[in-house]
Design an enzyme around this catalytic site. Sequence first.
Site, PDB file in Angstrom:
ATOM      1  N   SER A  89       0.842  -1.197   0.000  1.00  0.00           N
ATOM      2  CA  SER A  89       0.000   0.000   0.000  1.00  0.00           C
ATOM      3  C   SER A  89       0.880   1.250   0.000  1.00  0.00           C
ATOM      4  O   SER A  89       2.101   1.167   0.128  1.00  0.00           O
ATOM      5  CB  SER A  89      -0.924   0.023   1.224  1.00  0.00           C
ATOM      6  OG  SER A  89      -0.166   0.292   2.401  1.00  0.00           O
ATOM      7  N   SER A 259      -2.705   6.721   6.261  1.00  0.00           N
ATOM      8  CA  SER A 259      -2.050   5.642   6.989  1.00  0.00           C
ATOM      9  C   SER A 259      -2.847   5.267   8.223  1.00  0.00           C
ATOM     10  O   SER A 259      -3.180   6.124   9.045  1.00  0.00           O
ATOM     11  CB  SER A 259      -0.627   6.074   7.402  1.00  0.00           C
ATOM     12  OG  SER A 259      -0.028   5.103   8.234  1.00  0.00           O
TER      13      SER A 259
END
Length: 311
Positions: A89, A259
């Site tokens: 990611s 995040s």
Amino acid sequence: MAGYFSVLLVLLTLGSGLIWLIDHLMFAPKRNAHLAMAEASAGGKLDEETAALIAPEPMLTETAKSIFPMIAAITIFRSFMFEPFQIPSGSMMPTLLVGDFILVQKYSYGIKDPVWRSQLVDVGEPERGDIIVFKYPLDEKVDFIKRTIGLPGDKIVYRDKRLYIQPNCKAGETQQGELLCNEFNKIDFKLINDDEFKQGSMALARLNENLTTLNHDILINPQAPERKGRYYQQPGTPTDEWVVPADHYFMMGDNRDNSQDSRFWGFVPKENLVGKAVFIWMSFEFDNGPDDILPGWVPTGVRFERLGNIQ
């Protein structure tokens, strides 16, 4: 418990080694004695083909003997030295990109057994700024990678997209490195550009942050509101303030507004640490879209310029 692949490697190593050992102690001597009798009757040494017919080695034993050295070497290397990981990611952009393949130094913070992950030997402690792979505290089957922001005893504040750290100082200390004791130190950063990375149509600001141990780049979305309502609420502290417990660490992604990290789910215990990310050994681009012939998981290029040590 370790991941399924680590357990499989250990079982293959133990299984093949045990088969080899049992054969060496119990069955090989019998085959050798049978072969010796045949050679004595023949009056000389037999060729390999004839010997194999008279005292054949079981296929299971032959396979175990051939794979044991290789499997054992892989198990030792992967369990105690270095383990490869792929970045899945963009939470660590711009430091690590999707398609980066990295090596994680497993012995940086201690040597653990590869199955139950219990600490065997203490080696070192994480430093502020280290990029660490760890077992996600809410689901230890999942590996996360983030940057170490808070050490045990530190007080951390993340407010208005700025980071503040009050270090855990020893008695009599007035300064810990460049951080002043007994006060929140505002972590400095400076703008590099705001047109290289985007989130949808919104440009992300790339900033160079000085964590006092090293400088590293982060991304901020100036238009994204802070998600304080989703922050992990530690008892006895304000919404955007945390005190790191003993033997725990506060982790954050470099892509600050994209995040899921300690701000949202809390602290990482020391026993969850897997190792320190140290090297990018391969980096692929994945630019295939829905209208392309090739599927999205097929690489479209190699980013050779990214290979090397991780900062």
